[in-house]
Design a protein around this motif. Structure first.
Motif, PDB file in Angstrom:
ATOM      1  N   ASN A 283       0.807  -1.225   0.000  1.00 45.08           N
ATOM      2  CA  ASN A 283       0.000   0.000   0.000  1.00 45.08           C
ATOM      3  C   ASN A 283       0.835   1.267   0.000  1.00 45.08           C
ATOM      4  OD1 ASN A 283      -1.995  -1.845   0.102  1.00 45.08           O
ATOM      5  ND2 ASN A 283      -2.795  -1.271   2.102  1.00 45.08           N
ATOM      6  N   LEU A 284       1.924   1.239  -0.743  1.00 39.79           N
ATOM      7  CA  LEU A 284       2.681   2.477  -0.957  1.00 39.79           C
ATOM      8  C   LEU A 284       1.888   3.362  -1.898  1.00 39.79           C
ATOM      9  CD1 LEU A 284       6.257   1.008  -1.418  1.00 39.79           C
ATOM     10  CD2 LEU A 284       5.357   2.187   0.574  1.00 39.79           C
ATOM     11  N   PHE A 285       2.187   4.661  -1.882  1.00 36.29           N
ATOM     12  CA  PHE A 285       1.463   5.581  -2.752  1.00 36.29           C
ATOM     13  C   PHE A 285       2.220   5.721  -4.073  1.00 36.29           C
ATOM     14  CE2 PHE A 285       0.666   7.370   1.642  1.00 36.29           C
ATOM     15  CZ  PHE A 285      -0.455   6.574   1.831  1.00 36.29           C
ATOM     16  N   PRO A 286       1.679   5.203  -5.158  1.00 42.25           N
ATOM     17  CA  PRO A 286       2.458   5.101  -6.404  1.00 42.25           C
ATOM     18  C   PRO A 286       2.775   6.449  -7.045  1.00 42.25           C
ATOM     19  CG  PRO A 286       0.196   4.401  -6.758  1.00 42.25           C
ATOM     20  CD  PRO A 286       0.354   4.602  -5.293  1.00 42.25           C
ATOM     21  N   HIS A 287       2.034   7.515  -6.678  1.00 42.04           N
ATOM     22  CA  HIS A 287       2.287   8.804  -7.319  1.00 42.04           C
ATOM     23  C   HIS A 287       3.353   9.595  -6.587  1.00 42.04           C
ATOM     24  CE1 HIS A 287      -0.393   9.562  -4.032  1.00 42.04           C
ATOM     25  NE2 HIS A 287      -0.346  10.864  -4.203  1.00 42.04           N
TER      26      HIS A 287
ATOM     27  N   GLY B 178       6.705   1.936  -8.065  1.00 45.96           N
ATOM     28  CA  GLY B 178       6.535   1.026  -9.191  1.00 45.96           C
ATOM     29  C   GLY B 178       7.844   0.566  -9.809  1.00 45.96           C
ATOM     30  N   GLN B 179       8.934   1.283  -9.517  1.00 47.46           N
ATOM     31  CA  GLN B 179      10.226   0.914 -10.099  1.00 47.46           C
ATOM     32  C   GLN B 179      11.013  -0.055  -9.213  1.00 47.46           C
ATOM     33  OE1 GLN B 179      11.134   5.152 -10.302  1.00 47.46           O
ATOM     34  NE2 GLN B 179      11.522   4.932 -12.492  1.00 47.46           N
TER      35      GLN B 179
ATOM     36  N   PHE C 288      10.209   5.881  -7.875  1.00 45.94           N
ATOM     37  CA  PHE C 288       8.806   5.656  -7.543  1.00 45.94           C
ATOM     38  C   PHE C 288       8.624   4.184  -7.148  1.00 45.94           C
ATOM     39  CE2 PHE C 288       8.472   9.457 -10.153  1.00 45.94           C
ATOM     40  CZ  PHE C 288       7.563  10.196  -9.411  1.00 45.94           C
TER      41      PHE C 288
END
Lengths: 249, 364
Positions: A94-98, A142-143, A140
């Protein structure tokens, strides 16, 4: 404030229903400061629900939950105070992807604790170093790999300087070779005296760090004991069956 | 062992690359494909050539009356003579500088806010949302020493832009609040929002505009006669915010529950959670939907013609009814279509640019 020897979390006769379904049945639990508790049990036994009640992600209908002297009820102020004291790590991070890794870590300190940005970043870097990924700070989520993301999630929680950490199956969504790097961080954290409640199927971790293992089934605490007695000399038949299935291979 | 030397790359055969290769692959790959290509080319040829001849080659561009339209093509003189009317409606001619200045300022702010390299975005946004509306109001309507020009004299493109812009700027925040309300856990707030959205969404815009202009004054007995434009605007804003709310709700629902829980667990308050975590992510998903709504709002502004306000389409239709210019509907409607298309197309392009820009940073 509770004393260092007192209970930091108390659950008294906690009951919870999802509609008609009785998920938690008369749960009683005392957690001492600095204690490490591992909660295990089959899926659907209510173990995640129980720890999610502690920071009010789920609402309980009966009984009392007291965290660090604050009674958990529908008072938003109490909920807010308890959430400041209690960190949580989720199965799916639940990290914030933005936001970047660093921004993920500084968001709550800046907005909830009103900390100046510089200071929040310094603290965030300290914890990112502790989970061994300071070099990813400006990427980020996602990376990153799953294991790295989960370590960021742990660092993000630690930045709020919580007195208790809740772990809700922190390694269940990870590839096998990434489980170790997350468990290592958790073992280290345990070594530093953090109070931890951990729902997990990692029995090796339980043996290594737990002060107490709790076994739940059908919404009840069936058995609780120190790890050695729990694994070597389980009392109930249900526990024996569970252990034979978990440790059987 | 001999060392591995890769074979040198040879240029691709001419049938695979360039215009010929492209045509072979896309236009003439099979017999049916070839037939369709030739048919399409024939239709295009037979429509486009006469049209281009009419619109450009044989067209009359300069003059002052229909007597100057002699070449048999399009009579753009009609547009150029009436151009000011189409732009400003019945706004007094010596005050044209006022809407012009407001428009130039608007463009300035848009450039400031939409081009990433220009700094001080926050300041620009604050000025654009606080100072600019007041300034634009004074410029367009009057006051502070400027002659008051009542709204029934406004018209043309200027009126279209005023309606669309205010509709857009006001409807977005109301829509966000309505969407949050509709997902609220508090039953009363949720019900109020659902009723509001379903009411305005269930009624045609034409009906709302009629109600605003005909029925509303009946309720205000004795003179509290709000400005007609103002009434129409309120109707448009209500209508659009209901639509906007549903677009925003779609974006909110696309986010995983984990995002809400992550923010909760960190102790963020409801509004912090929404503005720092949820909406920034949802916005990205919502961009196509929002722009879609904005474009349809922009075009819907033409409907105010039914309550007697003349936007650009209304002005053109009125000009077409002028006996001095009978017989040029094609030119008039083409001109209106072109003006609408320019604005809608640029909105659409900007939305694509925004989506790409937000997508490169991270995957969801």
């Amino acid at each position: 404030m509770t004393q260092e020897t007192g209970n930091i979390i108390t659950l008294k006769n906690v009951n919870k229903w999802y509609g008609e379904f009785h998920v938690l049945k008369d749960i009683n639990l005392d957690v001492k400061m600095g204690e490490k508790i591992v909660i295990c049990g089959p899926s659907g036994s209510g173990k995640s629900t129980m720890i999610r009640c502690i920071n009010h992600l789920e609402e309980h209908q009966e009984g009392d939950i007291i965290v660090d002297g604050v009674i958990l009820n529908n008072d938003l102020k109490n909920i807010g105070q308890i959430r400041k004291e209690v960190g949580m790590v989720f199965q799916h991070f639940n990290l914030f992807p933005h936001l970047t890794v660093l921004q993920n870590c500084t968001l709550a300190p800046i907005w909830v604790k009103k900390m100046p940005q510089k200071e929040a970043e310094k603290i965030a870097m300290k914890f990112l170093e502790r989970v061994k990924i300071p070099d990813q700070a400006n990427k980020f989520p996602g990376q990153l790999s799953g294991g790295q993301q989960q370590r960021v999630a742990i660092a993000r929680s630690l930045c709020m300087n919580p007195r208790v950490m809740l772990f809700d199956e922190p390694t269940s969504a990870l590839d096998p070779e990434m489980i170790k790097e997350v468990l290592d961080v958790m073992v280290e954290l345990a070594g530093e005296g953090m109070t931890m409640l951990c729902v997990t199927h990692e029995m090796g971790f339980a043996k290594k760090v737990a002060d107490r293992v709790i076994f739940m089934d059908a919404g009840q605490i069936i058995e609780e004991n120190d790890p050695e007695s729990f694994f070597n000399n389980p009392q109930s038949e249900r526990t024996k069956l569970f252990l034979s299935q978990v440790l059987g291979h | 062992m001999s060392e591995f030397v890769p074979k040198p790359a040879r240029p691709a055969p001419i049938t695979e690359i360039g215009a010929i290769g492209w045509a072979r692959k896309n236009l003439f790959s099979s017999i049916p494909n070839t037939v369709i290509t030739l048919l399409t080319a024939y239709v295009l040829w037979s429509v486009l050539v006469p049209f281009l001849g009419w619109a450009f080659v044989n067209a009359d561009w300069v003059g002052s009356s229909r007597a100057d339209c002699t070449s048999g093509g399009a009579c753009w003189v009609f547009i150029s003579v009436r151009f000011n009317l189409f732009m400003y409606g019945f706004y007094p001619e010596d005050s044209y500088w006022r809407p012009n200045l407001a428009f130039i300022l608007l463009i300035g702010f848009l450039i400031w806010l939409s081009i990433p390299r220009i700094p001080f975005k926050k300041l620009g946004a604050i000025l654009a949302l606080t100072v600019y509306p007041v300034l634009a109001y004074v410029l367009l309507y009057g006051g502070f020493g400027l002659e008051v020009i009542p709204t029934h004299r406004w018209g043309g493109l200027m009126l279209t832009l005023v309606l669309a812009l205010i509709g857009i700027v006001v409807a977005i925040p109301i829509g966000v609040v309505l969407a949050l309300g509709r997902r609220s856990e508090m039953p009363v707030i949720r019900m109020v929002c659902v009723i509001f959205i379903e009411f305005w969404r269930g009624v045609p815009l034409i009906t709302i505009l009629f109600m605003a202009s005909v029925m509303l004054p009946l309720f205000f007995v004795g003179g509290t006669d709000a400005d007609k434009l103002m009434r129409a605007l309120i109707g448009i804003v209500m209508f659009q915010s209901a639509y906007m709310a549903e677009v925003v709700r779609g974006g909110l629902q696309a986010l995983s529950k984990g995002q809400f829980e992550g923010a909760d667990a960190l102790g963020l308050s409801y509004w912090q959670k929404m503005f720092l975590v949820v909406l920034p992510q949802a916005m990205k998903i919502m961009i196509p939907g929002i722009v879609n709504t904005l474009i349809s709002l922009f075009k819907d502004t033409s409907l105010i013609v039914i309550i007697g306000l003349l936007d650009i389409l209304g002005m053109v239709r009125q000009a077409l009814a002028d006996p001095a210019w009978l017989g040029y509907p094609a030119e008039g409607y083409l001109f209106v279509a072109f003006m609408f298309w320019i604005f809608c197309f640029s909105m659409s392009r900007y939305s694509i640019y925004l989506e790409n820009k937000l997508n490169t940073g991270h995957k969801r």
